[in-house]
Design an enzyme around this catalytic site. Structure first.
Site, PDB file in Angstrom:
ATOM      1  N   GLU A   1      19.958  -6.005  18.622  1.00 34.11           N
ATOM      2  CA  GLU A   1      20.500  -7.255  19.179  1.00 34.11           C
ATOM      3  C   GLU A   1      21.104  -7.062  20.576  1.00 34.11           C
ATOM      4  OE1 GLU A   1      22.762  -9.442  15.917  1.00 34.11           O
ATOM      5  OE2 GLU A   1      22.293  -7.554  14.953  1.00 34.11           O
TER       6      GLU A   1
ATOM      7  N   SER B   1      20.467 -10.897  13.180  1.00 32.96           N
ATOM      8  CA  SER B   1      19.511 -11.684  13.976  1.00 32.96           C
ATOM      9  C   SER B   1      18.195 -11.956  13.262  1.00 32.96           C
ATOM     10  CB  SER B   1      19.212 -10.991  15.312  1.00 32.96           C
ATOM     11  OG  SER B   1      20.345 -11.038  16.118  1.00 32.96           O
TER      12      SER B   1
ATOM     13  N   TYR C   1      16.565 -17.879  18.475  1.00 27.42           N
ATOM     14  CA  TYR C   1      16.811 -17.607  19.895  1.00 27.42           C
ATOM     15  C   TYR C   1      15.905 -18.366  20.861  1.00 27.42           C
ATOM     16  CZ  TYR C   1      19.911 -14.105  18.007  1.00 27.42           C
ATOM     17  OH  TYR C   1      20.920 -13.487  17.332  1.00 27.42           O
TER      18      TYR C   1
ATOM     19  N   ARG D   1      31.965 -15.617  11.579  1.00 31.53           N
ATOM     20  CA  ARG D   1      31.143 -16.748  11.096  1.00 31.53           C
ATOM     21  C   ARG D   1      30.558 -16.378   9.760  1.00 31.53           C
ATOM     22  NH1 ARG D   1      26.239 -17.045  14.165  1.00 31.53           N
ATOM     23  NH2 ARG D   1      25.427 -17.243  12.066  1.00 31.53           N
TER      24      ARG D   1
ATOM     25  N   ASP E   1      27.818 -17.335   6.764  1.00 31.67           N
ATOM     26  CA  ASP E   1      26.575 -18.091   6.535  1.00 31.67           C
ATOM     27  C   ASP E   1      26.405 -18.454   5.061  1.00 31.67           C
ATOM     28  OD1 ASP E   1      25.976 -17.644   9.202  1.00 31.67           O
ATOM     29  OD2 ASP E   1      24.525 -16.043   8.832  1.00 31.67           O
TER      30      ASP E   1
ATOM     31  N   GLU F   1      26.257 -14.134   4.119  1.00 33.07           N
ATOM     32  CA  GLU F   1      26.791 -12.983   4.868  1.00 33.07           C
ATOM     33  C   GLU F   1      27.912 -13.423   5.804  1.00 33.07           C
ATOM     34  OE1 GLU F   1      24.867 -11.339   8.164  1.00 33.07           O
ATOM     35  OE2 GLU F   1      24.127 -13.258   8.880  1.00 33.07           O
TER      36      GLU F   1
ATOM     37  N   ASN G   1      29.366 -12.665   9.711  1.00 37.84           N
ATOM     38  CA  ASN G   1      29.092 -12.073  11.030  1.00 37.84           C
ATOM     39  C   ASN G   1      30.438 -11.847  11.707  1.00 37.84           C
ATOM     40  OD1 ASN G   1      26.040 -12.667  11.135  1.00 37.84           O
ATOM     41  ND2 ASN G   1      26.948 -14.626  10.586  1.00 37.84           N
TER      42      ASN G   1
ATOM     43  N   GLY H   1      27.393 -14.647  17.867  1.00 35.31           N
ATOM     44  CA  GLY H   1      26.941 -14.931  19.234  1.00 35.31           C
ATOM     45  C   GLY H   1      28.001 -15.712  19.996  1.00 35.31           C
TER      46      GLY H   1
HETATM   47  N1  LIG Z   1      18.733 -15.742  -0.251  1.00 33.38           N
HETATM   48  C1  LIG Z   1      18.268 -16.518   0.749  1.00 33.38           C
HETATM   49  N2  LIG Z   1      17.725 -17.740   0.479  1.00 33.38           N
HETATM   50  C2  LIG Z   1      17.220 -18.514   1.471  1.00 33.38           C
HETATM   51  N3  LIG Z   1      17.195 -18.153   2.757  1.00 33.38           N
HETATM   52  C3  LIG Z   1      17.732 -16.946   3.101  1.00 33.38           C
HETATM   53  C4  LIG Z   1      18.293 -16.072   2.113  1.00 33.38           C
HETATM   54  N4  LIG Z   1      18.719 -14.949   2.731  1.00 33.38           N
HETATM   55  C5  LIG Z   1      18.442 -15.117   4.057  1.00 33.38           C
HETATM   56  N5  LIG Z   1      17.844 -16.310   4.278  1.00 33.38           N
HETATM   57  C6  LIG Z   1      17.368 -16.839   5.575  1.00 33.38           C
HETATM   58  O1  LIG Z   1      17.303 -15.769   6.516  1.00 33.38           O
HETATM   59  C7  LIG Z   1      18.253 -15.950   7.578  1.00 33.38           C
HETATM   60  C8  LIG Z   1      18.925 -14.641   7.957  1.00 33.38           C
HETATM   61  O2  LIG Z   1      19.557 -14.095   6.821  1.00 33.38           O
HETATM   62  P1  LIG Z   1      21.043 -13.545   6.852  1.00 33.38           P
HETATM   63  O3  LIG Z   1      21.342 -13.029   5.487  1.00 33.38           O
HETATM   64  O4  LIG Z   1      21.966 -14.583   7.399  1.00 33.38           O
HETATM   65  O5  LIG Z   1      20.920 -12.280   7.825  1.00 33.38           O
HETATM   66  P2  LIG Z   1      21.052 -12.086   9.418  1.00 33.38           P
HETATM   67  O6  LIG Z   1      21.475 -13.394  10.018  1.00 33.38           O
HETATM   68  O7  LIG Z   1      22.085 -11.014   9.539  1.00 33.38           O
HETATM   69  O8  LIG Z   1      19.721 -11.624   9.873  1.00 33.38           O
HETATM   70  C9  LIG Z   1      19.252 -16.959   7.035  1.00 33.38           C
HETATM   71  O9  LIG Z   1      19.855 -17.641   8.099  1.00 33.38           O
HETATM   72  C10 LIG Z   1      18.372 -17.825   6.138  1.00 33.38           C
HETATM   73  O10 LIG Z   1      17.657 -18.780   6.897  1.00 33.38           O
HETATM   74 MG   LIG Z   2      22.900 -14.741   9.299  1.00 33.79          MG
END
Ligand SMILES: Nc1ncnc2c1ncn2[C@@H]1O[C@H](COP(=O)(O)OP(=O)(O)O)[C@@H](O)[C@H]1O
Ligand SMILES: [Mg+2]
Length: 314
Positions: free
Chosen positions: A15, A149, A215, A254, A256, A268, A270, A274
């Site tokens: 990133e 990301s 992005y 943040r 999610d 998760e 963060n 950003g």
């Molecule tokens: N269990 C899940 N069910 C549905 N969508 C998911 C799930 N895990 C991740 N995602 C999708 O993938 C994106 C990135 O996952 P995330 O766990 O937030 O990791 P990062 O943002 O650190 O890459 C999320 O914003 C979501 O859109």
């Molecule tokens: Mg995320």
């Protein structure tokens, strides 16, 4: 005399490009707020020992951590700075390390009765068994346990896609997290000090919130505050605040979530979200009339106050 702040930017993670954009915006705000600012990229030094020597020579009033991902966000830089008593912005080493480990932070969320996707953690190039797939059900998500990301993430729609999706995620991390796919809406909740800020809904025009949709301007719509009932907002904000604290995170961050219309599922935290003027935490702050400059100023003030209270406790 104006105080000097060193903004750490770039680094070595997947990133780094985003970090440079965030750090430029942070630097501009700090300069407007009256600080003398220097951008420092750890990748320009031969070793972390050299970086540390440099920081010790410069004696900044504060290090503003503008890094994203890997060593900048996972607690290692935070440990190095805190051992040297150099004040820095954001969560300390424990919160940073826990938040970077999606599996660990999910276990903490579960212990607070916060819904989380069903999940299996894979190590050392393991694959899922048929029983595992029956447990998660198709479609499911495969993602590196501690990357960011949306790098290396696949939605597996057919069990024959599974080995390729997992092998791809293992390129980015030694631990791969496979999760039940939560359909529905995507929400993110920003935190500043004790304030849980307005919720942002993330609506990619196509597909899921992958790197490209994250992005590329125009590929995702953002709605802030998200259209939720008062009760819904209250629940997801409480979840965000509770898991953030329980994971030892502080200052700003943040959280999610996915929302299937029935329950909010934690994904998760963060700890270094950003920070370009178009990023989601600044967007959320703006919705309660906190300008980008003011947001950066509050992060500085809260971080210095945390540093002083830690020194006082020794
Ligand atoms: N269990 C899940 N069910 C549905 N969508 C998911 C799930 N895990 C991740 N995602 C999708 O993938 C994106 C990135 O996952 P995330 O766990 O937030 O990791 P990062 O943002 O650190 O890459 C999320 O914003 C979501 O859109
Ligand atoms: Mg995320």
């Amino acid at each position: 005399m104006n105080k000097n702040i060193i903004v750490l930017c770039g680094g070595f993670s997947d990133e780094k490009e985003i970090s440079i954009k965030s750090s430029q915006a942070i630097s501009a705000a700090l300069t407007e707020n009256g600080f003398i600012v220097e951008l420092v990229n750890p990748a320009d030094f031969n070793s972390y020992a050299h970086l540390l020597n440099y920081l010790n020579d410069r004696k900044p009033h504060l290090v503003f951590n503008g890094l994203h991902g890997a060593e900048g966000e996972d607690g290692r830089i935070q440990s190095m700075l805190s051992l040297e008593h150099i004040p820095f912005t954001g969560s300390g080493h424990t919160g940073s390390a826990i938040a970077m480990d999606k599996f660990a932070s999910t276990l903490i969320a579960q212990s607070l009765q916060i819904p989380c996707p069903k999940q299996i953690l894979l190590k050392n190039n393991e694959l899922l068994s048929n029983d595992d797939i029956d447990f998660l059900q198709i479609p499911f998500i495969v993602k590196p346990n501690s990357n960011g990301s949306s790098v290396g993430i696949t939605i597996v729609n057919d069990k024959y896609q599974m080995p390729q999706a997992i092998n791809n995620a293992f390129k980015y991390d030694n631990n791969v997290l496979c999760q039940q796919f939560i359909p529905g809406r995507e929400l993110t909740v920003s935190i500043l000090g004790e304030t849980i800020m307005p919720i942002v809904e993330i609506k990619p025009l196509e597909g899921f919130y992958d790197f490209n949709n994250k992005y590329t301007k125009g590929k995702t719509n953002y709605i802030c505050p998200a259209e939720l009932t008062e009760d819904e907002s209250k629940i997801v904000k409480e979840y965000a605040g509770a898991v953030f604290k329980a994971c030892s995170c502080s200052i700003y961050g943040r959280v999610d979530f996915r929302y299937d219309g029935n329950r909010f599922y934690f994904l998760e935290i963060n700890t270094l979200p950003g920070m370009t003027e178009l990023s989601l935490t600044p967007m959320s702050a703006k919705a309660i009339n906190i300008s980008f400059n003011e947001l950066i100023n509050q992060i500085v003030e809260l971080s210095l106050a945390q540093f002083k209270s830690q020194i006082a406790q020794k």
